[in-house]
Design an enzyme around this catalytic site. Structure first.
Site, PDB file in Angstrom:
ATOM      1  N   TYR A 160      -6.478  14.546  -7.039  1.00 14.28           N
ATOM      2  CA  TYR A 160      -5.255  13.852  -6.594  1.00 14.28           C
ATOM      3  C   TYR A 160      -5.393  13.028  -5.315  1.00 14.28           C
ATOM      4  O   TYR A 160      -4.479  13.016  -4.492  1.00 14.28           O
ATOM      5  CB  TYR A 160      -4.105  14.852  -6.405  1.00 14.28           C
ATOM      6  CG  TYR A 160      -4.081  16.015  -7.351  1.00 14.28           C
ATOM      7  CD1 TYR A 160      -3.975  15.816  -8.728  1.00 14.28           C
ATOM      8  CD2 TYR A 160      -4.163  17.323  -6.886  1.00 14.28           C
ATOM      9  CE1 TYR A 160      -3.952  16.889  -9.608  1.00 14.28           C
ATOM     10  CE2 TYR A 160      -4.135  18.404  -7.763  1.00 14.28           C
ATOM     11  CZ  TYR A 160      -4.039  18.173  -9.124  1.00 14.28           C
ATOM     12  OH  TYR A 160      -4.018  19.231  -9.981  1.00 14.28           O
ATOM     13  N   HIS A 161      -6.474  12.294  -5.157  1.00 17.11           N
ATOM     14  CA  HIS A 161      -6.652  11.509  -3.933  1.00 17.11           C
ATOM     15  C   HIS A 161      -7.002  10.039  -4.221  1.00 17.11           C
ATOM     16  O   HIS A 161      -7.968   9.509  -3.665  1.00 17.11           O
ATOM     17  CB  HIS A 161      -7.751  12.137  -3.058  1.00 17.11           C
ATOM     18  CG  HIS A 161      -7.484  13.543  -2.651  1.00 17.11           C
ATOM     19  ND1 HIS A 161      -8.487  14.453  -2.371  1.00 17.11           N
ATOM     20  CD2 HIS A 161      -6.320  14.212  -2.470  1.00 17.11           C
ATOM     21  CE1 HIS A 161      -7.951  15.624  -2.044  1.00 17.11           C
ATOM     22  NE2 HIS A 161      -6.630  15.500  -2.099  1.00 17.11           N
ATOM     23  N   PRO A 162      -6.234   9.335  -5.052  1.00 18.20           N
ATOM     24  CA  PRO A 162      -6.553   7.927  -5.326  1.00 18.20           C
ATOM     25  C   PRO A 162      -6.213   7.037  -4.135  1.00 18.20           C
ATOM     26  O   PRO A 162      -5.173   7.191  -3.494  1.00 18.20           O
ATOM     27  CB  PRO A 162      -5.667   7.606  -6.530  1.00 18.20           C
ATOM     28  CG  PRO A 162      -4.482   8.512  -6.376  1.00 18.20           C
ATOM     29  CD  PRO A 162      -5.046   9.789  -5.799  1.00 18.20           C
TER      30      PRO A 162
END
Length: 557
Positions: A474-476
């Site tokens: 979850y780190h775009p």
């Protein structure tokens, strides 16, 4: 929170009330008290027991809800052609309302590399004061921490015994203990600090919007931005859809896009800023040909070991006999805001080097006190724990593109995970490091069996498992890259190139992915950007202070 009354004209319009949008709107309203600011959010308010109860993240990330955009990627060639799950927060607080609340900042060299790559003013010495100003750390102020900011950073109230067993196992495997990943050194293993207050989630909306009433800040929920309106090459407003009606809001000064690594490039492209060939193919009038919009997507790919422990009553699990324990746990949380329901699940972890010669850690661990499989979307009977592994600085680059001119249609997200061979090599090193921790006595002595990976030994077998099961953590970032070169989307003041009156302030502006969780850096970006924007604040200026009685009531109130 500010006023919800609506006008049709404001000085500033901020699009997106996620972590960056909440911080941007609040800081701008305080710095410019005579200006009017509209904060637009496509989703609902954040007043929900699921959001404010930390353990509620298990449902918010994994299941369909009004608080999750629930994106999927394009098929990933290096991941067995799977379409991977991409949850993103929807509603006030954005992804800070559904994340695991882990507070880390990355490594100082990450920001020095931004500066060296053409982003003056974004080196570690420049950004540290803004991390400190945003933060109210329960441990007090220090060289590295603040104590009067709006973002509450706490130690977990009750740490699961298995989280400590992980830390001990990692030390037995040769890694350093670390009680502050945001202090003098990032390297090591320990218990994460979290964005919580008194056992409740402290998201960006609680930190920046609910902290005080601002008469010049107008928060408008259920307002989906359709496109930015231009007067020539100047951003002059935003077309929105609200309650089934189309409206136009006008901006006297600027439009500020804070819609995240997926939403910001999508909105720019649907508004005529992006690769000209793509826009013309969809019948979108080109305002500015910007091939960099939607390019440079980076994300942390994550592989997870799960270990079931028969008869375990200390971790999170689903069994026939566990119902009475769940009732007791909920009762404890309702009365004291303590226990399992106050857990962020990913309680422990750390940053390690797979090669001692490296200047900084290249792998991050998240240790979860539950069998977390496919973001919790694949349920397993029984109890156990999980160990997540991700490569901190992937070299793979993906894209966010559009196939529709309507922002209500999902963008096409293609991270191109493992497309660079380096990432697969680094992931394999990380997976083998995790296996050494699992085999250390502090964990191994408690027995259990790995799910799906127990008989995998060779490098080829382990990489096959990665390709079959790895997902995002979850780190775009990176899709509206900041830089000083003409190909960058925004300049170091985060102004969109080729037009006026338009900025992007969120994780999409990161030139490269930082080595850690991205929520705190995204808030820092907003703090720093508003300061550069208005030029009236400094890191030493009086920070936001919660007004007496401003804290929200019990979860779900």
């Amino acid at each position: 929170m500010g006023s919800t009354a609506r006008s049709s004209t404001y000085d500033y319009i901020v699009v997106g009330a996620g972590s960056a949008g909440c911080a941007t709107a609040a800081r701008l309203a305080d710095a410019c008290p005579h200006a009017t600011i509209a904060l637009l959010e496509a989703g609902p308010s954040d007043h929900s027991a699921l959001i404010h109860t930390p353990l509620g993240l298990a449902a918010l990330v994994a299941r369909r809800s009004r608080y999750n955009w629930m994106f999927r990627t394009a098929p990933q060639a290096a991941l067995s052609d799977r379409k991977t799950w991409q949850p993103r927060g929807r509603g006030l607080g954005g992804s800070s309302s559904i994340n695991a609340m882990v507070y880390t900042r990355g490594h100082p060299l990450d920001y020095d590399e931004w500066e060296a790559a053409g982003c003056p003013g974004w080196g570690w010495r420049d950004v540290l004061p803004y991390f400190r100003r945003a933060e109210s750390n329960v441990r007090g102020a220090s060289t590295y921490h603040g104590e009067n900011g709006p973002l509450i950073v706490s130690d977990l109230r009750d740490v699961n015994v298995f989280s400590w067993r992980f830390v001990n196992a990692a030390v037995q495997a040769g890694y350093l203990p670390n009680d502050d990943f945001n202090g003098e050194s990032q390297e090591g293993v320990g218990i994460y600090q979290v964005t919580q207050r008194n056992g409740e989630r402290w998201n960006a909306a609680r930190a920046y919007l609910h902290s005080r009433v601002r008469g010049n800040l107008h928060v408008i929920t259920h307002a989906h931005a359709l496109r930015i309106v231009f007067d020539g090459r100047r951003a002059a407003g935003v077309d929105i859809s609200r309650a089934g009606r189309a409206e136009t809001l006008h901006a006297r000064a600027e439009v500020i896009v804070c819609s995240g690594a997926f939403g910001s490039p999508q909105l720019l492209m649907c508004s005529g800023i992006g690769p000209a060939s793509t826009l013309r193919g969809l019948g979108i009038d080109v305002v500015h040909d910007a091939p960099g919009v939607g390019a440079n997507l980076q994300d942390h790919l994550d592989f997870t070991f799960q270990k079931r422990i028969p008869g375990d009553t200390e971790t999170v699990g689903l069994t026939i006999g566990s119902l009475p324990a769940w009732v007791r746990r909920w009762s404890m949380y309702r009365r004291h805001r303590r226990g399992l329901f106050a857990s962020n699940v990913a309680e422990a972890g750390g940053f390690v080097k797979t090669d001692p010669a490296l200047r900084r850690p290249d792998i991050q661990f998240h240790f979860c006190v539950a069998l977390v499989d496919e973001h919790g979307r694949r349920l397993h009977y029984g109890a156990g724990y999980s160990l997540h592994v991700c490569v901190l600085r992937p070299r793979s680059r993906g894209t966010v593109t559009i196939e529709s001119r309507d922002t209500r249609d999902a963008p096409v997200v293609d991270p191109r995970f493992l497309s660079d061979p380096y990432d697969a090599e680094a992931m394999l090193r990380g997976v083998k490091a995790a296996r050494r921790i699992l085999e250390a006595p502090a964990l191994a002595d408690h027995g259990g069996r790995e799910l799906r990976t127990h008989d995998l030994k060779t490098d080829a077998e382990l990489m096959a498992a990665v390709r079959a099961d790895a997902e995002t953590i979850y780190h775009p970032v990176g899709t509206c890259r900041m830089g000083s070169d003409p190909a960058s989307v925004v300049d170091p003041d985060l102004r969109v190139r080729g037009v006026t009156g338009l900025r992007v302030i969120d994780a999409s502006i990161m030139p490269t992915l930082i080595g850690g969780n991205t929520n705190a850096p995204t808030i820092m970006i907003a703090e720093r950007a508003v300061d550069r924007m208005v030029g009236t604040m400094s890191p030493a200026a009086a920070p936001l202070v919660l007004a007496p009685g401003s804290a929200l009531g019990p979860a779900g109130a």
